[in-house]
Design a protein around this motif. Structure first.
Motif, PDB file in Angstrom:
ATOM      1  N   GLU A  74       0.827  -1.203   0.000  1.00 48.26           N
ATOM      2  CA  GLU A  74       0.000   0.000   0.000  1.00 48.26           C
ATOM      3  C   GLU A  74       0.862   1.253   0.000  1.00 48.26           C
ATOM      4  O   GLU A  74       0.569   2.231  -0.706  1.00 48.26           O
ATOM      5  CB  GLU A  74      -0.919  -0.011   1.217  1.00 48.26           C
ATOM      6  N   ASN A  75       1.955   1.234   0.785  1.00 45.75           N
ATOM      7  CA  ASN A  75       2.871   2.364   0.838  1.00 45.75           C
ATOM      8  C   ASN A  75       3.537   2.594  -0.514  1.00 45.75           C
ATOM      9  O   ASN A  75       3.710   3.740  -0.954  1.00 45.75           O
ATOM     10  CB  ASN A  75       3.930   2.111   1.917  1.00 45.75           C
ATOM     11  N   LEU A  78       1.026   4.170  -2.796  1.00 42.73           N
ATOM     12  CA  LEU A  78       0.818   5.570  -2.433  1.00 42.73           C
ATOM     13  C   LEU A  78       1.987   6.441  -2.879  1.00 42.73           C
ATOM     14  O   LEU A  78       1.792   7.563  -3.354  1.00 42.73           O
ATOM     15  CB  LEU A  78       0.619   5.690  -0.915  1.00 42.73           C
ATOM     16  N   THR A  81       1.683   6.885  -6.556  1.00 51.39           N
ATOM     17  CA  THR A  81       0.592   7.820  -6.837  1.00 51.39           C
ATOM     18  C   THR A  81       1.013   9.252  -6.534  1.00 51.39           C
ATOM     19  O   THR A  81       0.728  10.181  -7.299  1.00 51.39           O
ATOM     20  CB  THR A  81      -0.646   7.458  -5.997  1.00 51.39           C
TER      21      THR A  81
END
Length: 290
Positions: A74-75, A78, A81
């Motif tokens: 997830e990191n 992110l 992104t």
């Protein structure tokens, strides 16, 4: 014989059934567990706990690993992104800036259409010399685009310089900051006062100390005053007529008190240049430069 054995089996089955029913009845009638049952239950529960706690810890450990892996993924997503967002923001800011500059250039050329018949070539600045004493920049237009030496180069504010050397795909521009009266390669600018076209002077040097242009050959009877706007006169045939140069900030006696000398603050900035206009005068560019 067989009949006797068959009767024995029936008797055993009946007895077993009776015993089973009796045990069920006793069990249902009993309200608590016996001591052996309690011991067996406690032993089983303790044994289960002995194995359950380590198993739970191991399961929790692997769950933490999975959570950590999910958190890492997830990191990573992110970060990607955020990086893409930063890139898109930079592109957007750049496009907005270019759009604003191009709109200003378009408005400028539309205004000029009613004043002259000049043709304007929009040029992007490729590089600026980091040396403050080297007033040269390179633009992305060349001979293939109709660019020639000595064409005037302007911004929306006013005169920036002139085309110095030209290659097929690019050109070098000499800025006004490189004007030097002692340099024969430096082209002086014939200038006049906006609204006072009878005024006349020559801008032939730039003073780095004051960051002003020096205008000389101003006659004693000239109407030039502090605050006047200086524009190109077109008499030198290098710079077209009517391009704003700057504002008079000082006027003083020249050598021997014969003529005046004026300091002119340029209206154009010479740093952070991005889009410029190269001025083409269709009927005058082939005329021999005086």
């Amino acid at each position: 014989m067989f009949k006797l054995l068959g009767n024995k089996k029936i008797v055993v089955l009946l007895i077993s059934l009776i015993v089973f029913v009796a045990l069920m009845g006793l069990t249902m009638m009993r309200t608590g567990m016996t001591t052996p049952e309690k011991m067996i239950k406690d032993t089983v529960a303790w044994t289960q706990g002995l194995f359950y706690r380590p198993a739970q810890s191991i399961a929790g450990f692997f769950k933490d690993i999975r959570d950590l892996r999910d958190l890492y993924e997830e990191n990573r997503v992110l970060k990607a992104t955020l990086s893409n967002y930063a890139k898109d923001t930079m592109k957007l800011n750049k496009l907005e800036s270019e759009n604003k500059n191009l709109k200003e250039l378009l408005e400028f050329t539309e205004r000029q259409k009613s004043l002259d018949n000049y043709k304007y070539h929009v040029a992007q600045v490729l590089s600026i010399s980091p040396d403050p004493y080297n007033g040269r920049i390179n633009i992305n237009l060349g001979s293939r685009d109709g660019i020639k030496e000595n064409m005037a180069v302007i911004s929306v504010e006013g005169l920036v310089g002139r085309v110095d050397t030209v290659s097929e795909l690019s050109a070098s521009v000499q800025l006004l900051t490189e004007l030097d009266a002692t340099n024969n390669e430096s082209k002086a600018i014939s200038a006049t006062v906006k609204g006072k076209e009878r005024s006349f002077g020559i801008i032939q040097s730039y003073d780095p100390a004051t960051q002003n242009l020096i205008m000389t050959n101003i006659e004693q009877t000239d109407e030039l005053e502090v605050g006047d706007t200086i524009i190109t006169s077109g008499m030198g045939l290098v710079f077209p007529k009517g391009i704003e140069i700057g504002t008079v900030v000082a006027k003083e006696d020249g050598d021997f008190g014969i003529n005046y000398v004026a300091q002119v603050k340029p209206v154009a900035t010479f740093r952070h240049l991005s889009e410029l206009l190269v001025v083409e005068v269709p009927d005058a560019q082939d005329t021999e430069i005086n």
